[in-house]
Design an enzyme around this catalytic site. Structure first.
Site, short mmCIF file in Angstrom:
data_model
loop_
_atom_site.label_atom_id
_atom_site.label_comp_id
_atom_site.label_asym_id
_atom_site.label_seq_id
_atom_site.Cartn_x
_atom_site.Cartn_y
_atom_site.Cartn_z
N SER A 204 -15.94 10.61 -19.07
CA SER A 204 -17.27 10.81 -19.61
C SER A 204 -17.51 9.94 -20.85
O SER A 204 -18.58 9.37 -21.03
CB SER A 204 -17.49 12.28 -19.95
OG SER A 204 -18.72 12.48 -20.57
N SER A 205 -16.49 9.80 -21.68
CA SER A 205 -16.63 9.00 -22.90
C SER A 205 -16.93 7.54 -22.58
O SER A 205 -17.65 6.87 -23.32
CB SER A 205 -15.35 9.08 -23.74
OG SER A 205 -15.14 10.40 -24.19
N LEU A 206 -16.39 7.04 -21.47
CA LEU A 206 -16.66 5.66 -21.06
C LEU A 206 -18.04 5.55 -20.41
O LEU A 206 -18.75 4.56 -20.62
CB LEU A 206 -15.57 5.16 -20.11
CG LEU A 206 -14.16 5.12 -20.69
CD1 LEU A 206 -13.15 4.71 -19.63
CD2 LEU A 206 -14.09 4.19 -21.89
N ALA A 207 -18.41 6.56 -19.62
CA ALA A 207 -19.73 6.55 -18.98
C ALA A 207 -20.84 6.55 -20.03
O ALA A 207 -21.88 5.92 -19.83
CB ALA A 207 -19.88 7.76 -18.07
N GLN B 106 -1.96 -1.05 -0.90
CA GLN B 106 -2.43 -2.07 -1.84
C GLN B 106 -1.75 -1.91 -3.19
O GLN B 106 -1.53 -0.81 -3.68
CB GLN B 106 -3.95 -2.05 -1.97
CG GLN B 106 -4.53 -0.88 -2.71
CD GLN B 106 -6.05 -0.90 -2.69
OE1 GLN B 106 -6.69 -1.75 -2.10
NE2 GLN B 106 -6.64 0.08 -3.33
N VAL C 191 -7.91 0.78 -6.33
CA VAL C 191 -8.81 -0.25 -6.83
C VAL C 191 -10.03 0.42 -7.44
O VAL C 191 -10.60 1.35 -6.87
CB VAL C 191 -9.20 -1.25 -5.72
CG1 VAL C 191 -10.37 -2.13 -6.16
CG2 VAL C 191 -8.01 -2.14 -5.39
N LEU C 192 -10.40 -0.05 -8.61
CA LEU C 192 -11.54 0.47 -9.36
C LEU C 192 -12.69 -0.51 -9.24
O LEU C 192 -12.47 -1.73 -9.30
CB LEU C 192 -11.15 0.64 -10.83
CG LEU C 192 -9.87 1.45 -11.07
CD1 LEU C 192 -9.39 1.29 -12.51
CD2 LEU C 192 -10.08 2.90 -10.72
N GLU C 193 -13.89 -0.01 -9.08
CA GLU C 193 -15.08 -0.85 -9.02
C GLU C 193 -15.86 -0.62 -10.31
O GLU C 193 -16.61 0.34 -10.42
CB GLU C 193 -15.93 -0.51 -7.80
CG GLU C 193 -15.21 -0.70 -6.48
CD GLU C 193 -14.89 0.62 -5.80
OE1 GLU C 193 -15.44 1.67 -6.20
OE2 GLU C 193 -14.08 0.60 -4.87
N TYR D 134 -4.06 8.23 6.23
CA TYR D 134 -4.52 6.87 5.97
C TYR D 134 -3.48 5.81 6.31
O TYR D 134 -3.77 4.84 7.00
CB TYR D 134 -4.97 6.73 4.50
CG TYR D 134 -5.66 5.42 4.26
CD1 TYR D 134 -7.01 5.28 4.53
CD2 TYR D 134 -4.96 4.31 3.80
CE1 TYR D 134 -7.66 4.07 4.35
CE2 TYR D 134 -5.61 3.09 3.62
CZ TYR D 134 -6.95 2.98 3.90
OH TYR D 134 -7.58 1.77 3.74
#
Length: 193
Positions: free
Chosen positions: A111-114, A182, A136-138, A171
């Site tokens: 939340s602090s980053l958002a 990955q 992986v982060l988008e 998966y």
């Protein structure tokens, strides 16, 4: 049901859930475990492509993706990757995660980053049962200022839900699993759909 901090610790202790390197007790709270940012990024290169046809022929789609996506950008510990307003970048978690066939994971940004405009996981925040690998982060910067992102900073939190039954096709056993095992910031493989 979501796993509590006690259940997460038990799952890590008995190997039901594997997170490497294993998070310290301070990273586990309530119903989540913190994950950190790895040092690999990918961005869109300067290009003249007018568009990417997401339902076009696979060969053409892959050629377009190859033209617009950068190679891996390695950021050493202590240095920063700068994400400018309106930019999208791919990154990877520092930790590798392995889930059994009866647990699904969910990744939430902080939340602090958002509140500074950083979207950590633009849409795909589910970690499938049977997952094994880094996540992986988008990233998308919807704020007004560039954001300095440093390897190993806390970037999000994973929480877990135990399913009533194990899934029939975990998966990592599916032939169609495009992101199996990955370990780096893998670009879109939509052309393999």
């Amino acid at each position: 049901m979501r796993l509590t901090d006690i259940e997460i610790e038990q799952a890590l202790d008995n190997g039901t859930i594997v997170i490497e390197p294993r998070p310290g007790i301070e990273a586990i709270s309530g119903v989540s475990v913190d994950v950190r940012l790895g040092g690999q990024f990918r961005v869109f290169k300067d290009h003249t492509a007018p568009y990417i046809d997401l339902s076009g022929p696979s060969v053409e789609m892959q050629a377009a993706l190859d033209r617009v996506m950068s190679e891996i950008i390695e950021i050493p510990d202590g240095e920063a990757f700068f994400l400018h307003p309106g930019e999208l970048a791919l990154a990877v978690t520092y930790e590798s995660v392995t889930l059994p066939a009866d647990i699904v994971g969910w990744l939430d940004g902080r939340s602090s980053l958002a509140r500074l405009g950083l979207m950590v996981h633009v849409t795909a925040h589910r970690i499938d049962p049977g997952w094994q690998g880094k996540i992986v982060l988008e990233f998308y910067n919807s704020g007004k200022l560039p954001l300095a992102l440093r390897p190993r900073m806390t970037i999000g939190a994973l929480n877990f839900e135990r399913l009533n039954h194990a899934v029939a096709r975990p998966y990592n056993t599916r032939k169609s699993a495009k992101y199996k095992d990955q370990q780096e910031a893998v670009a879109s493989r939509i052309s393999q759909d």
